[in-house]
Design an enzyme around this catalytic site. Structure first.
Site, short mmCIF file in Angstrom:
data_model
loop_
_atom_site.label_atom_id
_atom_site.label_comp_id
_atom_site.label_asym_id
_atom_site.label_seq_id
_atom_site.Cartn_x
_atom_site.Cartn_y
_atom_site.Cartn_z
N ARG A 443 33.19 38.27 32.19
CA ARG A 443 32.48 37.20 32.89
C ARG A 443 31.40 37.73 33.83
O ARG A 443 31.63 38.65 34.61
CB ARG A 443 33.47 36.35 33.69
CG ARG A 443 32.83 35.11 34.30
CD ARG A 443 33.86 34.21 34.93
NE ARG A 443 34.78 33.66 33.96
CZ ARG A 443 34.52 32.56 33.24
NH1 ARG A 443 33.37 31.95 33.38
NH2 ARG A 443 35.41 32.10 32.40
N HIS A 473 40.76 44.03 27.75
CA HIS A 473 40.64 44.35 29.17
C HIS A 473 41.22 45.72 29.50
O HIS A 473 41.05 46.23 30.60
CB HIS A 473 41.36 43.27 29.99
CG HIS A 473 41.14 43.35 31.47
ND1 HIS A 473 42.12 43.72 32.36
CD2 HIS A 473 40.03 43.11 32.21
CE1 HIS A 473 41.65 43.70 33.59
NE2 HIS A 473 40.39 43.33 33.53
#
EC number: 2.7.4.1
Length: 731
Positions: A443, A473
């Site tokens: 993001r 991640h």
């Protein structure tokens, strides 16, 4: 977009990733209302940031920086979390709340607390930080306080540097109300035609590429409180513009002007299953995000009702979404002031040391990281130990080493000019097999990641974008090296991004190991991420989304069983966020069995500690300071045989169910001792920290009963690390 790297990874993401509508709170042994609301808990986290800005014991430019961090954090909170909640309410989707409030009540309470915090934030600047800066020779002035010479200087600056880039936009029957970009600072100007007497409205955008605070004249004065330091004066750019509106509207009478700022919905939803090209879909969604609906309107407290009414009507904003504040708006602009070269007003400079194992064997020699890692596992702790001489050097040496055949790495957030990216390019150009798994959906870094992913591809790096429906991640690097005819694996598993810039302000751990089992685990994991392999089990890793939650629940349950059988037990967890209901419930059940549970949580915590009959043995602490606590550690007593894991996962739905995460188990006794010592220091009552009570209130403990400051954990760790000495004659 957040203006400073310190605001990244604060536990924000689209709510569709953090709410599991299928979760059932049906454990009869636990009360129904056993969670704290995650959104209000996040606001409490940002309040802790604000409390640092209010602390007179901290250097004043650092306090200004914390004010800027608070502002930037809150911007992202509105753009993502509040926007996501509003979207779910408007579309009739379930609202993710742990406290069972009605949907409208969720936003109402968030708005109420956000209003209180923003007003407190403004007071902290006007009543505390700004006066303290002025006493030390850094003054933010107003136009009214300037003399003729200063005004002449700024008028010349306006004419030469500002006026040419300004674009006033009129609003009348021929000119519709203009689009107001998110987070831009604007002047609402009312002018009167001197011939017709008709009033008109115009919008003027403050240029975002220009310095927010303008230096007023040369630095000739001396500070009264510090004779050796020159005093400097600054004025907000919008105030300079506001006092030269006549240049922009010649022949018109300036009736009034006010500053306002709009926050827009920047929550993104990408239907990956329905697209053939993820990058194209993401670029399209990034374009759409620019035009998301407004969700917050900040105005100066002197704005008149006519101007406000026009803005509310044209932006379709509710009264609840209007925030009336004293000028200046957008204190995120204080990031520029915090960078002033005044070491006396900032934290003392700290230079990270090179990990002992990575220091050269001979003075002025060049360290051989592969030999060091082959000798023993190495656990590095950033920023106390250098990222450049450990992680970065590891990838750079691998790229240059003729014995290295392949490099595989995940990249979540980094920069296009990163030495890591350059090293991967060098390796590919040297003929090595290089795989970079780039998470382009990170993001607010989406566009950057797309850009340098294409740069890697052009250099011959095999770039993949992970698995459909999952963010990658985990922080992994694997180097395959040929040694005496045998292939050997060298692995790095970390808790933080491969980003040299944030590594200087993020606290993170990283394990380097030549353990063959870890290498085989990573090989299989990379194959799963880049191809079609489906791994069902790993040896030293816990991997989400398939195994990590189950593995942690199994360890928590084992501690509960041990406690019930009278065996020693204990759980210690360090994370950024503790939200996942199944993990929280497991910790509650462990506490009911008598297991001591210590949680070290930087940000959001939905668990209620100290509740009689439910969580009496659970303590929750939070530490904020110079560095952003970012490492994740999971430690289980295991009847005297500790199982300790480090990795990238927080205790949130998105991390456990909708991301690829990896934890690695530490096995070296020295590393187990080091992580245990970290917990002992952090949880010590003589260490400065915030304590969470059963009602969800965080209380800061920064001084002892005699008013003396408690130990700063981060300062202590930096001094301890710097004092380490390598044993002589090591072979």
């Amino acid at each position: 977009m957040p203006a400073d790297p310190t605001v990244l990874d604060v536990g924000l993401d689209g709510d569709e990733e953090d709410f599991d509508p299928a979760f059932e709170r049906n454990d009869p042994a636990l009360p129904e209302h056993r969670y704290l609301d995650r959104e209000l808990s996040w606001l409490a986290f940002n309040q802790r940031v604000l409390e640092l800005a209010e602390d007179p014991a901290l250097p004043v430019l650092e306090r200004a920086n914390f004010l800027a961090i608070f502002a930037s954090n809150l911007d992202e909170f509105f753009m993502v979390r509040v926007a996501g909640l509003k979207r779910r309410i408007l579309t009739g989707l379930a609202v993710p709340t742990n406290v069972g409030n009605a949907p409208a009540d969720v936003l109402s309470e968030i708005s109420q607390q956000a209003h209180v915090l923003q007003e407190r934030h403004a007071r902290a600047w006007h009543d505390l930080v700004r006066p303290d800066l002025a006493e030390r020779g850094v003054t933010v002035v107003t136009w009214d306080s300037l003399d003729a010479a200063d005004r002449e200087y700024l008028s010349e600056y306006f004419s030469n540097q500002v006026f040419p880039v300004l674009m006033p936009l009129a609003v009348d029957p021929a000119h519709p109300f203009p689009y107001i970009s998110g987070l831009s600072l604007n002047l609402a100007v009312r002018v009167r035609n001197t011939r017709t007497g008709r009033e008109e409205f115009a919008r003027l955008k403050v240029p975002q590429m220009m310095p927010r605070f303008v230096r007023v004249g040369p630095a000739e004065r001396r500070s009264a409180s510090l004779d050796t330091a020159p005093s400097v004066r600054y004025i907000a750019l919008e105030e300079v513009i506001a006092n030269h509106l006549g240049h922009l509207f010649p022949g018109m009478e300036i009736v009034d002007h006010h500053v306002f700022r709009v926050t827009r919905n920047e929550d993104m939803v990408i239907e990956e299953d329905e697209t053939e090209n993820l990058i194209q879909a993401l670029e399209k969604e990034l374009l759409r995000r620019r035009f998301g609906p407004p969700i917050r309107l900040e105005i100066t407290d002197d704005m008149d009702d006519v101007t406000l009414g026009l803005l509310v009507r044209e932006l379709d904003i509710t009264e609840q979404e209007v925030y009336r504040l004293p000028s200046p708006l957008d204190l995120g602009g204080l990031f520029s002031l915090a960078g002033i070269d005044r070491p006396d007003l900032q934290y003392p400079k700290r230079v990270p040391t090179t990990a002992l194992q990575f220091q050269p064997d001979e003075p002025n020699g060049k360290p051989d990281l592969f030999r060091s890692i082959a000798r023993e596992d190495v656990l590095v702790h950033h920023p106390y130990e250098s990222f450049a001489t450990s992680v970065q050097a590891f990838i750079e040496q691998a790229a240059a080493d003729p014995h290295v055949l392949a490099i595989k790495q995940t990249l979540y957030r980094t920069s296009g000019d990163s030495p890591i990216v350059e090293a991967l390019i060098d390796a590919a150009e040297a003929g090595k097999q290089v795989l970079a798994l780039v998470e382009i959906k990170a993001r607010f870094d989406e566009q950057n990641n797309i850009s340098w992913a294409r740069k890697l591809e052009k250099a011959g790096v095999h770039v993949v974008y992970g698995l459909v429906g999952l963010k990658t991640h985990c922080k992994l690097a694997l180097v395959v090296r040929q040694e005496r005819g045998v292939l050997r694996h060298y692995s790095h598993i970390g808790t933080g991004n491969y980003n040299p810039k944030t590594s200087r302000i993020y606290e993170d751990l990283g394990l380097f190991t030549a353990d063959d089992q870890v290498g085989k685990d990573l090989t299989r994991l990379f194959n799963e991420l880049s191809g079609y392999a489906i791994e069902k089990k790993f040896k030293r890793l816990l991997v989400a989304p398939r195994h990590l939650r189950k593995g942690l629940l199994k360890h928590i349950e084992q501690e509960r069983t041990n406690a019930e059988e009278g065996k020693p037990s204990g759980i210690r967890i360090k994370v950024n966020s503790m939200v996942d209901e199944s993990i929280i419930d497991a910790l509650y059940r462990a506490s009911q069995a008598g297991v001591p549970v210590d949680l070290w949580v930087r940000g959001i915590c939905a668990l209620k500690p100290g509740q009689p009959g439910m969580s009496e043995t659970i303590r929750v602490r939070s530490i904020l300071g110079r560095y952003l606590e970012h490492s994740r550690i999971f430690s289980f007593h295991n009847d005297g045989d500790p199982h300790v894991f480090i990795g990238s996962a927080d205790m949130m739905h998105r991390n456990l169910d909708r991301r690829v995460e990896a934890l690695v188990r530490l096995t070296d006794p020295k590393h187990l001792e080091a992580t245990a010592a970290m917990f002992e220091q952090a949880l010590d009552e003589q260490t400065s920290s915030w304590w969470l009570d059963a009602d969800g209130v965080w209380t800061r403990h920064a001084v002892d009963a005699d008013g003396r400051p408690l130990t700063d954990l981060q300062d202590s760790l930096m001094l301890e690390t710097a004092a380490r000495r390598r044993p002589r004659n090591r072979r």
